[in-house]
Design a protein around this motif. Structure first.
Motif, mmCIF file in Angstrom:
data_model
loop_
_atom_site.group_PDB
_atom_site.id
_atom_site.type_symbol
_atom_site.label_atom_id
_atom_site.label_comp_id
_atom_site.label_asym_id
_atom_site.label_seq_id
_atom_site.Cartn_x
_atom_site.Cartn_y
_atom_site.Cartn_z
ATOM 1 N N LEU A 45 0.850 -1.184 0.000
ATOM 2 C CA LEU A 45 0.000 0.000 0.000
ATOM 3 C C LEU A 45 0.891 1.242 0.000
ATOM 4 O O LEU A 45 2.026 1.198 0.476
ATOM 5 C CB LEU A 45 -0.914 0.021 1.226
ATOM 6 C CG LEU A 45 -1.838 -1.189 1.414
ATOM 7 C CD1 LEU A 45 -2.613 -1.053 2.720
ATOM 8 C CD2 LEU A 45 -2.794 -1.346 0.242
ATOM 9 N N LYS B 115 -3.240 4.349 -2.248
ATOM 10 C CA LYS B 115 -3.390 3.358 -3.316
ATOM 11 C C LYS B 115 -3.014 1.956 -2.857
ATOM 12 O O LYS B 115 -2.195 1.778 -1.956
ATOM 13 C CB LYS B 115 -2.480 3.735 -4.508
ATOM 14 C CG LYS B 115 -2.801 5.035 -5.188
ATOM 15 C CD LYS B 115 -1.867 5.284 -6.366
ATOM 16 C CE LYS B 115 -2.097 4.259 -7.463
ATOM 17 N NZ LYS B 115 -1.270 4.549 -8.666
ATOM 18 N N ASN B 116 -3.650 0.983 -3.514
ATOM 19 C CA ASN B 116 -3.185 -0.395 -3.501
ATOM 20 C C ASN B 116 -2.186 -0.497 -4.654
ATOM 21 O O ASN B 116 -2.564 -0.417 -5.823
ATOM 22 C CB ASN B 116 -4.355 -1.363 -3.703
ATOM 23 C CG ASN B 116 -3.929 -2.812 -3.735
ATOM 24 O OD1 ASN B 116 -2.873 -3.169 -4.242
ATOM 25 N ND2 ASN B 116 -4.780 -3.687 -3.214
ATOM 26 N N SER C 47 -4.926 0.429 -7.815
ATOM 27 C CA SER C 47 -6.250 1.016 -7.623
ATOM 28 C C SER C 47 -6.197 2.082 -6.530
ATOM 29 O O SER C 47 -5.484 1.940 -5.534
ATOM 30 C CB SER C 47 -7.269 -0.066 -7.251
ATOM 31 O OG SER C 47 -6.852 -0.765 -6.092
ATOM 32 N N LEU D 23 -7.616 3.917 -3.435
ATOM 33 C CA LEU D 23 -8.515 3.620 -2.318
ATOM 34 C C LEU D 23 -9.119 4.886 -1.732
ATOM 35 O O LEU D 23 -10.233 4.850 -1.189
ATOM 36 C CB LEU D 23 -7.752 2.864 -1.224
ATOM 37 C CG LEU D 23 -6.999 1.602 -1.675
ATOM 38 C CD1 LEU D 23 -6.270 0.988 -0.496
ATOM 39 C CD2 LEU D 23 -7.953 0.605 -2.319
ATOM 40 N N TYR D 24 -8.386 5.998 -1.827
ATOM 41 C CA TYR D 24 -8.868 7.263 -1.261
ATOM 42 C C TYR D 24 -8.114 8.388 -1.957
ATOM 43 O O TYR D 24 -6.902 8.308 -2.155
ATOM 44 C CB TYR D 24 -8.605 7.300 0.245
ATOM 45 C CG TYR D 24 -9.081 8.556 0.949
ATOM 46 C CD1 TYR D 24 -10.355 8.627 1.512
ATOM 47 C CD2 TYR D 24 -8.259 9.665 1.069
ATOM 48 C CE1 TYR D 24 -10.781 9.779 2.174
ATOM 49 C CE2 TYR D 24 -8.673 10.818 1.730
ATOM 50 C CZ TYR D 24 -9.940 10.864 2.283
ATOM 51 O OH TYR D 24 -10.363 12.008 2.937
ATOM 52 N N VAL E 37 -6.333 1.247 6.689
ATOM 53 C CA VAL E 37 -6.204 0.923 5.264
ATOM 54 C C VAL E 37 -6.022 -0.581 5.092
ATOM 55 O O VAL E 37 -5.221 -1.212 5.796
ATOM 56 C CB VAL E 37 -5.007 1.666 4.638
ATOM 57 C CG1 VAL E 37 -5.003 1.486 3.119
ATOM 58 C CG2 VAL E 37 -5.030 3.154 4.993
ATOM 59 N N ASN E 38 -6.776 -1.153 4.166
ATOM 60 C CA ASN E 38 -6.588 -2.544 3.774
ATOM 61 C C ASN E 38 -6.529 -2.595 2.239
ATOM 62 O O ASN E 38 -6.619 -1.543 1.589
ATOM 63 C CB ASN E 38 -7.709 -3.434 4.347
ATOM 64 C CG ASN E 38 -9.088 -3.029 3.876
ATOM 65 O OD1 ASN E 38 -9.312 -2.821 2.679
ATOM 66 N ND2 ASN E 38 -10.040 -2.912 4.802
ATOM 67 N N SER F 151 -8.546 -3.096 -0.041
ATOM 68 C CA SER F 151 -9.703 -2.635 -0.817
ATOM 69 C C SER F 151 -10.298 -1.310 -0.344
ATOM 70 O O SER F 151 -11.049 -0.681 -1.086
ATOM 71 C CB SER F 151 -10.799 -3.705 -0.810
ATOM 72 O OG SER F 151 -11.173 -4.034 0.524
ATOM 73 N N THR F 152 -9.998 -0.873 0.879
ATOM 74 C CA THR F 152 -10.602 0.363 1.392
ATOM 75 C C THR F 152 -9.602 1.152 2.231
ATOM 76 O O THR F 152 -8.650 0.599 2.782
ATOM 77 C CB THR F 152 -11.839 0.072 2.267
ATOM 78 O OG1 THR F 152 -11.434 -0.704 3.402
ATOM 79 C CG2 THR F 152 -12.905 -0.666 1.486
ATOM 80 N N ALA F 153 -9.862 2.450 2.343
ATOM 81 C CA ALA F 153 -9.126 3.339 3.248
ATOM 82 C C ALA F 153 -10.174 4.133 4.015
ATOM 83 O O ALA F 153 -10.848 5.002 3.460
ATOM 84 C CB ALA F 153 -8.199 4.262 2.468
ATOM 85 N N GLN F 154 -10.333 3.811 5.293
ATOM 86 C CA GLN F 154 -11.381 4.417 6.115
ATOM 87 C C GLN F 154 -10.769 5.443 7.064
ATOM 88 O O GLN F 154 -9.810 5.157 7.788
ATOM 89 C CB GLN F 154 -12.111 3.336 6.922
ATOM 90 C CG GLN F 154 -13.212 3.881 7.826
ATOM 91 C CD GLN F 154 -13.823 2.811 8.715
ATOM 92 O OE1 GLN F 154 -13.445 1.639 8.624
ATOM 93 N NE2 GLN F 154 -14.756 3.200 9.566
#
Length: 213
Positions: A77, A100-101, A106, A108-109, A152-153, A155-158
């Motif tokens: 990441l 990004k991943n 991709s 993510l945020y 962050v994982n 698929s998502t960044a919360q």
């Protein structure tokens, strides 16, 4: 002439012995080569770490802060903040954060920011074995800063904490579990400040009490 015979015989015997060892098809020679190959250390090449590159016009922006980290499952990441080269530049935005991943390339945020970064790094704050992304921003045309924490994982960044402060933002480990956050804000003119304790509950940081600074 006789004086050289022992030397010549020894030399001839050595040459024949060496030739017999390496001759193709010789069982001993083949076994010797096998053993040599088997004992050679194998080279382990680590996978190349993906890189972050800016997306905004490089004539007006540069990557002011960035970090890349790897999760337990091997996924890379990355996060970066691009900001204007010249603060007096009228180009918009002032800055932009991108998370990004890097394996899938991709986003993510991504968000435009009104200010510039103070710092950006990763640290494990909650007991999930994966580091969180910590961002500190200086807000344009203001004496305050913005302190943010992202979970962050792949698929998502919360955004799990997003608070402004005028004096200080401190990470503190009180009980050895999730790291708490102390946010101190107030009016510098009156020297009246208050500190709020934020603790991780559920899926985000929540206020757990306020005390005078």
């Amino acid at each position: 002439m006789q004086i050289f015979k022992p030397f010549l015989l020894t030399t001839i015997f050595f040459d024949v012995a060496v030739f017999w060892w390496v001759i193709p098809g010789s069982p001993e020679g083949h076994a010797g080569n096998q053993a040599e190959t088997k004992n050679q250390p194998k080279s382990h090449q680590n996978p190349a770490v993906p890189q972050l590159t800016g997306k905004l016009d490089p004539q007006h922006y540069f990557v002011a802060n960035s970090t890349i980290w790897q999760l337990i499952n091997g996924v890379f990441l990355g996060a970066m903040i691009e900001t204007r080269r010249n603060p007096a530049d009228t180009h918009s935005p002032s800055s932009r954060i991108t998370i990004k991943n890097l394996n899938s390339n991709s986003i993510l945020y991504e968000k435009d920011l009104d200010g510039s970064p103070n710092f950006l790094y990763v640290r494990n704050l909650i007991p999930d074995l994966e580091p969180e992304l910590i961002v500190d921003l200086g807000v344009a045309a203001s004496s305050s800063n913005q302190f943010q924490i992202f979970a962050v994982n792949p698929s998502t960044a919360q955004l799990i904490l997003n608070e402004s402060y005028t004096r200080d933002a401190t990470l503190i480990d009180i009980d050895g579990e999730a790291v708490d956050v102390l946010i101190t804000t107030g009016e510098a003119q009156t020297a009246q400040f208050k500190t709020t304790l934020y603790r991780f509950e559920g899926d985000q940081y929540r206020s757990a009490g306020v005390v005078p600074f």
